[in-house]
Write a protein that holds these residues in place. Structure first.
Motif, mmCIF file in Angstrom:
data_model
loop_
_atom_site.group_PDB
_atom_site.id
_atom_site.type_symbol
_atom_site.label_atom_id
_atom_site.label_comp_id
_atom_site.label_asym_id
_atom_site.label_seq_id
_atom_site.Cartn_x
_atom_site.Cartn_y
_atom_site.Cartn_z
ATOM 1 N N TYR A 184 -16.440 -24.709 -39.026
ATOM 2 C CA TYR A 184 -15.749 -23.862 -39.998
ATOM 3 C C TYR A 184 -16.616 -23.588 -41.220
ATOM 4 O O TYR A 184 -16.717 -22.450 -41.686
ATOM 5 N N VAL A 185 -17.250 -24.626 -41.736
ATOM 6 C CA VAL A 185 -18.048 -24.470 -42.956
ATOM 7 C C VAL A 185 -19.319 -23.664 -42.702
ATOM 8 O O VAL A 185 -19.662 -22.756 -43.471
ATOM 9 N N LEU A 222 -9.145 -15.352 -48.794
ATOM 10 C CA LEU A 222 -8.652 -14.989 -47.470
ATOM 11 C C LEU A 222 -9.106 -15.940 -46.357
ATOM 12 O O LEU A 222 -8.305 -16.295 -45.487
ATOM 13 N N PRO A 223 -10.392 -16.384 -46.308
ATOM 14 C CA PRO A 223 -10.777 -17.330 -45.244
ATOM 15 C C PRO A 223 -9.939 -18.599 -45.238
ATOM 16 O O PRO A 223 -9.530 -19.078 -44.179
ATOM 17 N N GLY A 224 -9.664 -19.151 -46.421
ATOM 18 C CA GLY A 224 -8.841 -20.354 -46.483
ATOM 19 C C GLY A 224 -7.418 -20.098 -46.029
ATOM 20 O O GLY A 224 -6.808 -20.935 -45.349
ATOM 21 N N ARG A 225 -6.874 -18.946 -46.396
ATOM 22 C CA ARG A 225 -5.510 -18.621 -45.961
ATOM 23 C C ARG A 225 -5.450 -18.439 -44.449
ATOM 24 O O ARG A 225 -4.520 -18.889 -43.791
ATOM 25 N N MET A 226 -6.480 -17.786 -43.883
ATOM 26 C CA MET A 226 -6.520 -17.600 -42.438
ATOM 27 C C MET A 226 -6.651 -18.936 -41.722
ATOM 28 O O MET A 226 -6.063 -19.141 -40.649
ATOM 29 N N GLN A 227 -7.429 -19.862 -42.298
ATOM 30 C CA GLN A 227 -7.565 -21.179 -41.684
ATOM 31 C C GLN A 227 -6.214 -21.880 -41.625
ATOM 32 O O GLN A 227 -5.855 -22.487 -40.596
ATOM 33 N N ARG A 228 -5.438 -21.803 -42.696
ATOM 34 C CA ARG A 228 -4.112 -22.438 -42.695
ATOM 35 C C ARG A 228 -3.195 -21.800 -41.653
ATOM 36 O O ARG A 228 -2.428 -22.498 -40.984
ATOM 37 N N GLN A 229 -3.291 -20.489 -41.498
ATOM 38 C CA GLN A 229 -2.462 -19.805 -40.508
ATOM 39 C C GLN A 229 -2.828 -20.234 -39.091
ATOM 40 O O GLN A 229 -1.950 -20.471 -38.248
#
Length: 311
Positions: free
Chosen positions: A113-114, A133-140
């Motif tokens: 991921y990183v 957005l990348p962090g939000r997509m990861q949570r989704q």
């Protein structure tokens, strides 16, 4: 009829996107593909999105394929009833056994991921979307993984990971045995099953992952690797091994046909600023304090003198 297809510029990482593009290539559907880096540039606010010749916008992947079939672009037209049943069975197997590991590989595995996923998205997205957005997509995606593996608890994460990867390896081996020496799964012509299998396998095969447990197993199945290479060279000749040619900024009247461009740019900037200010306030980086204005020198002595005169 010409279909206007909005897709993300970072397409290879969208798990549901390659099957859609591949299916359209298999059927010869006349898609005018427009790659964007901001989901708000889509009339529906999500990507991918299909705009039909009648102005209808469709964003749900399976509904996009259903619409293409209604317009006589059907990759499964010549399949028998048994082949149709096999298609449903294998697609269910992919979603149950392979999709969870793909989500884990790209969104849960910290190293991948990183070094790959977040970096890829952050470089493709415009400021300030690349900050949150990348962090939000990861949570989704992590929530979706929990739904796919709902019977397992968080306390046995290592055991769950081991089980997921074992089942995914068995799934790949089964696909390799089913394909055999054929060009496609049902003979010499591609079908919707080929679109989905290629979408998952190409994503896993082409990415340069620092932690590639399942990737090593896939590369050992030579017929599946040759299968992906064959589809890439036949239906995506512009895609050598890494991705499409460099994106060029359109010039001319085509740029003026996007009615949401300026509005979405303003909204994205305002949303990004609001998110950053909110984060700064919540984290304590910025604080607001109310202070009482200081009195000017001599004010205290002057008021005392006035009180003496009154007395």
């Amino acid at each position: 009829m010409l279909f206007f297809f909005l897709i993300p510029l970072w397409g290879p990482l969208c798990l549901l996107l390659p099957p859609l593009q591949t299916y359209a290539r298999f059927t010869g559907a006349p898609l005018k593909v427009h790659k964007v880096t901001n989901p708000w540039q889509s009339p529906s606010g999500t990507l991918p999105a299909l705009r039909t010749g009648h102005g209808e916008v469709i964003s749900v992947p399976h509904k996009i394929i259903t619409h293409l079939r209604k317009e006589k672009y059907n990759a499964d037209y010549d399949l028998s009833a048994r082949q149709g049943a096999d298609t449903l069975a294998f697609m269910s197997l992919l979603e149950e056994k392979l999709l969870p590991v793909l989500i884990h590989t790209f969104w849960v595995d910290t190293k991948n991921y990183v070094e790959v996923t977040r970096k890829w998205y952050a470089e493709a997205m415009p400021f300030p979307l690349n900050f949150f957005l990348p962090g939000r997509m990861q949570r989704q995606f992590m929530e979706r993984l929990q739904l796919l593996c709902g019977e397992h608890g968080p306390e046995n994460e290592e055991e769950l990971e081991k089980e997921l990867y074992q089942e995914a390896r068995e799934c790949l081996t089964l696909l390799s045995q089913r394909l055999g020496s054929q060009k496609f799964f049902f003979g010499d012509a591609p079908a919707s099953l080929d679109a989905y299998v290629f979408g998952y396998l190409a994503l896993l095969l082409q990415a340069k992952l620092p932690s590639g447990k399942l990737q090593a197993h896939l590369r050992g199945l030579h017929n599946l690797c040759a299968y992906c290479t064959h589809i890439l060279s036949l239906y995506f000749p512009w895609d050598g091994a890494e991705g499409p040619p460099p994106r060029q900024t359109p010039v001319g009247p085509e740029t003026e046909e996007e009615p949401y461009r300026r509005r979405n740019q303003v909204l994205s900037v305002l949303a990004g600023l609001a998110a950053m200010v909110g984060y700064a306030l919540l984290s304590g980086i910025v604080s607001i304090q109310r202070t009482t204005p200081a009195r000017a020198p001599g004010t205290r002595s002057l008021s005392m003198a006035e009180e003496d005169e009154e007395e």
